[in-house]
Write a protein that holds these residues in place. Structure first.
Motif, short mmCIF file in Angstrom:
data_model
loop_
_atom_site.label_atom_id
_atom_site.label_comp_id
_atom_site.label_asym_id
_atom_site.label_seq_id
_atom_site.Cartn_x
_atom_site.Cartn_y
_atom_site.Cartn_z
N GLY A 286 0.83 -1.19 0.18
CA GLY A 286 -0.06 -0.02 -0.02
C GLY A 286 0.96 1.13 0.18
N VAL A 287 2.04 1.14 0.89
CA VAL A 287 2.73 2.43 0.89
C VAL A 287 3.38 2.49 -0.46
N ALA A 288 3.82 1.43 -1.22
CA ALA A 288 4.66 1.70 -2.39
C ALA A 288 3.75 2.21 -3.48
N ILE A 289 2.47 1.80 -3.59
CA ILE A 289 1.52 2.23 -4.47
C ILE A 289 1.09 3.71 -4.28
N LEU A 290 0.97 4.23 -2.99
CA LEU A 290 0.77 5.44 -2.49
C LEU A 290 2.03 6.13 -2.98
N ALA A 291 3.34 5.84 -2.76
CA ALA A 291 4.35 6.42 -3.17
C ALA A 291 4.41 6.76 -4.73
N ALA A 292 4.40 5.80 -5.40
CA ALA A 292 4.50 5.73 -7.00
C ALA A 292 3.42 6.92 -7.30
N GLY A 293 2.11 6.93 -6.77
CA GLY A 293 1.07 7.92 -7.20
C GLY A 293 1.49 9.32 -6.92
N MET A 294 2.01 9.47 -5.64
CA MET A 294 2.49 10.67 -5.32
C MET A 294 3.84 11.07 -6.11
N PHE A 295 4.58 10.24 -6.23
CA PHE A 295 6.06 10.80 -7.24
C PHE A 295 5.35 11.16 -8.66
N ILE A 296 4.35 10.53 -9.07
CA ILE A 296 3.77 11.01 -10.54
C ILE A 296 3.15 12.12 -10.25
N GLN A 297 2.38 12.59 -9.29
CA GLN A 297 1.65 13.78 -9.06
C GLN A 297 2.96 14.73 -8.81
N PHE A 298 3.95 14.49 -8.02
CA PHE A 298 5.06 15.51 -7.82
C PHE A 298 5.71 15.99 -9.33
N THR A 299 5.89 14.78 -9.78
CA THR A 299 6.45 15.27 -11.68
C THR A 299 5.56 16.12 -12.18
N ARG A 300 4.26 15.95 -12.14
CA ARG A 300 3.51 16.51 -12.87
C ARG A 300 3.61 18.27 -12.34
N MET A 301 3.54 18.24 -10.95
CA MET A 301 3.62 19.32 -10.45
C MET A 301 4.69 20.37 -10.79
N ARG A 302 5.95 19.67 -10.94
CA ARG A 302 7.31 20.13 -11.43
C ARG A 302 7.11 20.50 -12.94
N ILE A 303 6.61 19.79 -13.60
CA ILE A 303 6.48 20.03 -15.03
C ILE A 303 5.54 20.96 -15.52
N GLY A 304 4.55 20.89 -14.93
CA GLY A 304 3.29 21.86 -15.36
C GLY A 304 2.41 20.97 -16.33
N GLN A 305 1.43 21.87 -16.86
CA GLN A 305 0.36 21.17 -17.76
C GLN A 305 0.76 21.62 -19.12
N PRO A 306 1.08 20.70 -19.87
CA PRO A 306 1.43 21.24 -21.41
C PRO A 306 0.23 21.33 -22.08
N GLN A 307 0.06 22.15 -23.07
CA GLN A 307 -1.19 22.39 -24.11
C GLN A 307 -0.76 21.80 -25.42
N ILE A 308 -1.59 20.82 -25.72
CA ILE A 308 -1.32 20.32 -27.11
C ILE A 308 -2.76 20.62 -27.92
N THR A 309 -2.53 21.27 -28.87
CA THR A 309 -3.81 21.94 -29.90
C THR A 309 -3.74 21.27 -31.52
N LEU A 310 -4.88 20.76 -31.71
CA LEU A 310 -4.65 20.07 -33.07
C LEU A 310 -5.29 20.89 -33.99
N SER A 311 -4.64 20.92 -34.99
CA SER A 311 -5.25 21.89 -36.52
C SER A 311 -6.54 21.29 -36.54
N ASP A 312 -7.17 20.20 -36.45
CA ASP A 312 -8.47 19.73 -36.72
C ASP A 312 -8.83 18.82 -35.52
N PRO A 313 -9.83 19.09 -34.83
CA PRO A 313 -10.31 18.03 -33.85
C PRO A 313 -10.67 16.82 -34.33
N VAL A 314 -11.20 16.72 -35.34
CA VAL A 314 -11.85 15.28 -35.99
C VAL A 314 -10.89 15.26 -37.32
N LEU A 315 -10.38 13.93 -37.37
CA LEU A 315 -9.25 13.60 -38.29
C LEU A 315 -9.90 12.48 -39.33
#
Lengths: 138, 202
Positions: free
Chosen positions: B55-84
């Motif tokens: 349980g601790v390992a699962i929780l730690a893995a989740g928190m590490f991923i969350q920490f990575t996302r906080m460090r990196i921020g939220q990238p924006q990917i925009t497509l030229s056409d939403p329907v391809l």
């Protein structure tokens, strides 16, 4: 061993790897021929258009159209010939992948009373012909 | 953001992993405490401890991923056409502003065609996936200061002999745009964007 020969011929000019290729939304037409070496008593003959998935995933079957061709038996000296035509849907396209394949088929089934049905299936490819023609998923 | 972000993916949303880890601990903690209090049952305490560690390992893995996302921020990917459509060329614009100083490895933007098959094996239901890497663009990594940004556009094509999206019972064919980057000493950052590819030729 079956004493009935069933031949399904699809009219087309396009072939890919030996398979008939038909365009989505197009028309599938051809002839079904039934010849019996002995008289066959069956309830009816049915032609079914459909597709299914093959591969690792649980098989998914979908019947798109069904036509009753005849009722009653098939006599020895009287081969039965049935021209047929179906409007093809626009999807799904045929696909052959790593875990999943999408296979279109046309099946003629003779409904046999108190016996296993006799059927003949032909597969075809439903997809637009890629202009490049190389490296197809088919 | 155009397209559909996949929220069920652990890499995209570590919240599921954190919630699962917490739930795991919630159930295993009482068991472990009872084992310790009940008496000198070493085997029981070890077993309880083992479950607690998972349980601790699962929780730690989740928190590490969350920490990575906080460090990196939220990238924006925009497509030229939403329907391809099959055979269509499209542009993916990648805009990323870094909220903190961060060092990252190479940045990969991949066009993936994924097969997902689910089947029954005995009483178990199993799911397997296979990714076809169709195209990939790699941008150099480096050290990015807080407030610095990446603004790039990449061109991709759904191959003319490719397949459209398909979702039927236990069989799925999907297109994805996947953004990956490695962060030293932290889990990789992965962002997936599902593409809507229609059964039509471009």
């Amino acid at each position: 061993m079956s004493n009935v020969d069933i031949t399904i011929t699809i009219q087309t000019e396009d072939r890919l790897d030996g398979y008939v290729v038909l365009p989505p939304g197009g028309r599938l037409s051809g002839v079904a021929l039934i010849q019996a070496q002995q008289g066959v008593k069956c309830r009816k003959g049915t032609l079914t258009l459909g597709w299914h998935t093959e591969g690792r995933g649980t098989r998914y079957d979908q019947t798109v159209a069904r036509r009753d061709l005849f009722q009653g038996g098939v006599a020895v000296a009287r081969p039965l010939s049935f021209p047929f035509a179906f409007d093809l849907p626009h999807e799904p396209w045929s696909y052959s992948g790593h875990y999943i394949s999408v296979v279109w088929h046309l099946t003629l089934t003779l409904d046999m009373p108190l016996a296993r049905d006799i059927s003949q299936r032909v597969q075809f490819v439903l997809r637009p012909l890629a202009k490049s023609g190389a490296g197809s998923v088919w | 953001m155009k397209g559909k972000r996949i929220s069920s993916n652990v890499a995209n949303n570590p919240g599921y992993l954190i919630a699962f880890g917490l739930l795991w601990l919630l159930f295993t903690c009482p068991f472990f405490i009872v084992m310790l209090v009940a008496g000198p049952d070493l085997a029981g305490a070890l077993l309880g401890g083992l479950f607690l560690l998972v349980g601790v390992a699962i929780l730690a893995a989740g928190m590490f991923i969350q920490f990575t996302r906080m460090r990196i921020g939220q990238p924006q990917i925009t497509l030229s056409d939403p329907v391809l459509r099959v055979g269509q060329t499209f542009t993916a614009s990648y805009l990323h502003t870094f909220p903190r100083d961060v060092e990252i490895g190479e940045i990969y933007l991949q066009l993936i065609f994924r097969e997902t098959a689910t089947y029954q094996q005995g009483t178990d239901t199993r799911t397997v996936t296979y990714d076809h890497l169709i195209d990939e663009h790699v941008a150099p990594g480096g050290t990015f200061r807080a407030g610095s940004f990446i603004n790039q556009s990449y061109e991709f094509q759904i191959p003319p002999d490719g397949m459209h999206n398909l979702d039927v019972r236990r069989n799925r064919l999907q297109w994805y745009l996947i953004l990956k980057m490695s962060v030293p000493r932290l889990p990789d950052f992965v962002e997936q964007l599902e593409l809507n590819v229609l059964p039509e030729m471009a």
